[in-house]
Design an enzyme around this catalytic site. Structure first.
Site, PDB file in Angstrom:
ATOM      1  N   THR A 192      14.885   0.681  -2.849  1.00 52.83           N
ATOM      2  CA  THR A 192      13.675  -0.002  -2.380  1.00 52.83           C
ATOM      3  C   THR A 192      13.301   0.392  -0.958  1.00 52.83           C
ATOM      4  OG1 THR A 192      15.040  -1.895  -1.725  1.00 52.83           O
ATOM      5  CG2 THR A 192      14.008  -1.981  -3.896  1.00 52.83           C
ATOM      6  N   CYS A 193      14.279   0.808  -0.169  1.00 47.75           N
ATOM      7  CA  CYS A 193      13.969   1.200   1.202  1.00 47.75           C
ATOM      8  C   CYS A 193      13.099   2.450   1.247  1.00 47.75           C
ATOM      9  CB  CYS A 193      15.246   1.410   2.002  1.00 47.75           C
ATOM     10  SG  CYS A 193      16.505   2.358   1.140  1.00 47.75           S
TER      11      CYS A 193
END
Length: 418
Positions: free
Chosen positions: A385-386
């Site tokens: 997700t980063c």
């Protein structure tokens, strides 16, 4: 370069022309870019520029946090609000650095994904009815301050601070306030016109009073300059003016009644709570934002766009590991995504990016990559997700792809899925 020039001129108080000196002329996308770069530069300024000897001395004297480039906080998932309040009250925590989050008992370095999840989870908890801080309107699907709450003002300050901290760290929040909240944050006066967005039914009732022309208004309404408030099961009468419970609304005073009611609703009834909320929001921001944004733009900067156009996301998506936009699994993938419900699309967005909100400018402005991950197996899709990366195994059939994808997006909370 122009934004950096504008920011350095502002810091040095040098009056040199750049288009960003006139930010009120820019569109929301440009303002968001301007804000993001300014925040990055401000965070860089908080990192101490020390030589080796100074770093060692500061490290021994003040601890690791003094020389770290990050604001590191550690919280428990099951005590998220309590732990965040404790961190907020700690004078040694420098929130002007880039935020980095660790959940107690979980492994993993926060490269952005845990930070996004932290904001999503704490917003979800704060607006839970169990906290009795905000009421939810089915009519507008938005939240409003509960004036009669027993919760301390520091918690409302926390909510405002969370909004400001997320904005400072370029994280979009799933927050649903009526637009008048953002007007008040910017110091703009709340007006009768704001009722249409806040409560269409109240707006309609007050419009009826203003538009009624007959002389029997008092008999039709039997309404006084007072409001009946439900205080945890018991009714309390609040007077809009001194002696208001004995002053009936008539043709002569109906405009005053509407004005007093709107002022009570938007201001007086929630004044101490909103002031705490506003104080929290501006802990990281000066009043300069008021000259750069209107209420709609500020709402967009904090909450993102409500429009989920996945066709736009499909256009800008890149592929790695052997996938291409014409790969059979990719064709099947987008076919499945476009068939999902709105709620499932939000779940997918949260699973793959750490946020279920659309960035300013829409999904076409979201960097997104789908990467091949291993071979066909029973492994679920995962995500970084980063970096907004989806790791997708090459499933042999569309049915299996759909099944695995739905299981993954329905169980996206927690670091287990990265």
């Amino acid at each position: 370069k122009q934004i950096k020039k504008w920011y350095m001129n502002k810091v040095k108080e040098v009056n040199t022309f750049t288009v960003y000196n006139y930010a009120w002329m820019l569109n929301p996308e440009s303002k968001y870019l301007m804000l993001t770069i300014e925040n990055d530069l401000r965070q860089e300024e908080e990192v101490p520029q020390l030589d080796s000897a100074e770093i060692l001395y500061d490290l021994l004297a003040n601890g690791p946090a003094s020389v770290s480039a990050y604001c590191d906080i550690e919280v428990r998932r099951d005590h998220l609000v309590e732990d965040t309040l404790n961190v907020l009250s700690c004078p040694d925590v420098n929130f002007r650095k880039e935020l980095r989050v660790r959940f107690v008992g979980e492994q993993g370095v926060d490269s952005g994904g845990l930070k996004k999840e932290f904001f999503q989870l704490i917003v979800k908890q704060i607006f839970d009815p169990a906290y009795s801080m905000f009421s939810y309107s089915e009519e507008t699907r938005a939240y409003w301050f509960i004036a009669e709450t027993f919760e301390p003002r520091i918690k409302f300050e926390l909510v405002g601070f969370i909004l400001g901290l997320a904005l400072y760290n370029s994280v979009i929040l799933n927050v649903h306030f009526p637009r008048v909240v953002y007007k008040k944050l910017l110091g703009h006066e709340a007006r009768f016109e704001d009722l249409a967005d806040f409560s269409p039914s109240i707006a309609q009732s007050l419009e009826f009073i203003l538009n009624y022309e007959e002389d029997d208004l008092q008999d039709v309404l039997t309404c006084t300059f007072s409001v009946e408030v439900d205080f945890y099961g018991s009714k309390t009468t609040v007077e809009l003016v001194p002696g208001g419970s004995s002053i009936y609304v008539t043709q002569e005073n109906k405009k005053e009644y509407v004005s007093k009611y709107v002022d009570w609703l938007f201001n007086k009834s929630i004044e101490p709570l909103f002031e705490a909320f506003k104080k929290g929001f501006y802990k990281l921001y000066s009043g300069e934002m008021a000259t750069n944004c209107d209420a709609e733009e500020l709402q967009l900067l904090i909450c993102g766009s409500p429009i989920l156009d996945f066709h736009e996301l499909e256009k800008v998506t890149t592929y790695e590991g052997g996938y291409a936009k014409n790969s059979p699994i990719i064709i099947n993938f987008w076919s499945i995504i476009h068939e999902l419900t709105i709620e499932q699309k939000k779940q997918f967005l949260f699973f793959s990016t750490g946020s279920d909100r659309t960035p300013v400018g829409g999904l076409g402005n979201l960097p997104f990559c789908i990467m091949k991950n291993g071979d066909d197996s029973d492994q679920l899709p995962t995500s970084h997700t980063c970096f907004n990366h989806l790791l997708l195994p090459p499933y042999k059939s569309k049915e299996k792809l759909r099944e695995k994808l739905l299981v993954a997006i329905n169980n996206a909370e927690g670091f287990g899925l990265l």
